[in-house]
Design a protein around this motif. Sequence first.
Motif, PDB file in Angstrom:
ATOM      1  N   VAL A  24      -3.440  11.907   4.121  1.00  0.00           N
ATOM      2  CA  VAL A  24      -2.322  12.363   3.292  1.00  0.00           C
ATOM      3  C   VAL A  24      -2.772  12.529   1.844  1.00  0.00           C
ATOM      4  CG1 VAL A  24      -0.028  11.787   2.415  1.00  0.00           C
ATOM      5  CG2 VAL A  24      -0.611  11.303   4.800  1.00  0.00           C
ATOM      6  N   MET A  25      -3.587  11.609   1.362  1.00  0.00           N
ATOM      7  CA  MET A  25      -4.062  11.648  -0.019  1.00  0.00           C
ATOM      8  C   MET A  25      -4.903  12.899  -0.266  1.00  0.00           C
ATOM      9  SD  MET A  25      -6.169   8.676  -2.018  1.00  0.00           S
ATOM     10  CE  MET A  25      -6.738   8.891  -3.705  1.00  0.00           C
ATOM     11  N   ALA A  26      -5.825  13.186   0.651  1.00  0.00           N
ATOM     12  CA  ALA A  26      -6.672  14.373   0.509  1.00  0.00           C
ATOM     13  C   ALA A  26      -5.845  15.649   0.587  1.00  0.00           C
ATOM     14  CB  ALA A  26      -7.759  14.369   1.590  1.00  0.00           C
ATOM     15  N   ALA A  59       0.823  -1.211   0.000  1.00  0.00           N
ATOM     16  CA  ALA A  59       0.000   0.000   0.000  1.00  0.00           C
ATOM     17  C   ALA A  59       0.856   1.260   0.000  1.00  0.00           C
ATOM     18  CB  ALA A  59      -0.941  -0.002   1.207  1.00  0.00           C
ATOM     19  N   TRP A  60       1.841   1.309   0.885  1.00  0.00           N
ATOM     20  CA  TRP A  60       2.660   2.515   0.979  1.00  0.00           C
ATOM     21  C   TRP A  60       3.569   2.686  -0.235  1.00  0.00           C
ATOM     22  CZ3 TRP A  60       1.715   6.647   3.483  1.00  0.00           C
ATOM     23  CH2 TRP A  60       1.038   6.606   4.698  1.00  0.00           C
ATOM     24  N   LEU A  61       4.049   1.582  -0.794  1.00  0.00           N
ATOM     25  CA  LEU A  61       4.890   1.671  -1.990  1.00  0.00           C
ATOM     26  C   LEU A  61       4.101   2.269  -3.143  1.00  0.00           C
ATOM     27  CD1 LEU A  61       7.443   1.084  -3.655  1.00  0.00           C
ATOM     28  CD2 LEU A  61       6.515  -1.210  -4.086  1.00  0.00           C
ATOM     29  N   MET A  62       2.926   1.698  -3.427  1.00  0.00           N
ATOM     30  CA  MET A  62       2.134   2.186  -4.555  1.00  0.00           C
ATOM     31  C   MET A  62       1.588   3.586  -4.292  1.00  0.00           C
ATOM     32  SD  MET A  62       2.612  -0.147  -6.643  1.00  0.00           S
ATOM     33  CE  MET A  62       1.651  -0.991  -7.889  1.00  0.00           C
ATOM     34  N   PHE A  63       1.244   3.870  -3.060  1.00  0.00           N
ATOM     35  CA  PHE A  63       0.766   5.202  -2.710  1.00  0.00           C
ATOM     36  C   PHE A  63       1.865   6.238  -2.951  1.00  0.00           C
ATOM     37  CE2 PHE A  63       0.301   8.708   0.287  1.00  0.00           C
ATOM     38  CZ  PHE A  63      -1.015   9.082   0.098  1.00  0.00           C
ATOM     39  N   GLN A  97     -10.619  -1.797   0.873  1.00  0.00           N
ATOM     40  CA  GLN A  97     -10.380  -3.196   1.249  1.00  0.00           C
ATOM     41  C   GLN A  97      -9.469  -3.312   2.463  1.00  0.00           C
ATOM     42  OE1 GLN A  97     -10.071  -4.817  -3.338  1.00  0.00           O
ATOM     43  NE2 GLN A  97      -8.967  -5.899  -1.754  1.00  0.00           N
ATOM     44  N   TYR A  98      -8.450  -2.470   2.475  1.00  0.00           N
ATOM     45  CA  TYR A  98      -7.439  -2.565   3.534  1.00  0.00           C
ATOM     46  C   TYR A  98      -7.069  -1.158   3.958  1.00  0.00           C
ATOM     47  CZ  TYR A  98      -3.129  -4.013   5.921  1.00  0.00           C
ATOM     48  OH  TYR A  98      -2.150  -4.223   6.861  1.00  0.00           O
ATOM     49  N   TRP A  99      -7.676  -0.711   5.031  1.00  0.00           N
ATOM     50  CA  TRP A  99      -7.459   0.671   5.470  1.00  0.00           C
ATOM     51  C   TRP A  99      -6.093   0.830   6.119  1.00  0.00           C
ATOM     52  CZ3 TRP A  99      -9.298   5.197   4.406  1.00  0.00           C
ATOM     53  CH2 TRP A  99      -8.980   6.290   5.237  1.00  0.00           C
ATOM     54  N   VAL A 100      -5.361   1.819   5.646  1.00  0.00           N
ATOM     55  CA  VAL A 100      -4.058   2.147   6.215  1.00  0.00           C
ATOM     56  C   VAL A 100      -4.187   3.490   6.914  1.00  0.00           C
ATOM     57  CG1 VAL A 100      -1.618   2.581   5.746  1.00  0.00           C
ATOM     58  CG2 VAL A 100      -2.874   0.880   4.394  1.00  0.00           C
TER      59      VAL A 100
END
Length: 235
Positions: free
Chosen positions: A187-189, A22-26, A178-181
Amino acid sequence: MNLLRPLYEGIFGTTAHWNYHAWLMFTIWIVLIPAVLLLTRFGKPAPTLEGIPKGSAKLGRKLFWFTMHRVGLSALATASVVGGLVAIAANGGFSATLHSVFGIATVVLSVMQIVSAWFRGSHGVSKTVASVTAEPPATHGDHYDMTARRRWFEAYHKTVGWVTVASALGAVTTGLSQYWVSGMGTVMASLAVLYALIAVVLEARGYRHDTYMSNFGTGAHHPFNRQRIEEMSRQ
């Protein structure tokens, strides 16, 4: 049989560490790639009469934006392929979830962007204003002459580039469902607002320059400039 699974277990163990994926792709698709796209859009030098001199340093101020666009995005796309393979290995194969569909589409489209760059054609070098009537003439190329090949490349590359970013946003949002981090949504917003503000400010301050003029110059003797002037005169 998932041939990647033994390799994954040899590195990470039997537990699926989805937070790594998740963090890599984010980081790749939400943090770095939008930053490179902003640099590409607003980092070109202001057009001059003669454009960017031939032989300018690839990491110099005038061509830093292009080097980051080509090398940086290629490296990030490659890293996303690795991230996708890690996810497939951890999952034991492909899944039929919406996140998987968006994720695979994003990775495939990013690879196609790299491949499409091989078909952009030659660059070409313009002659300076001082030698515009001298011989030999300019070194013509697909970009300098804006041939049909170059036009089709740009139409494809730019359109599919934005489609890829949209697909990545879909992959991240469905992945979080699916998988909340913790903290990733915030951070995305925040980044969405920050990047939008940066784009608005740079656009308003005139940092978005025409790619052709920035590269080759503002002179009317350049083929694409001349063509645009003729088109405007007919309107």
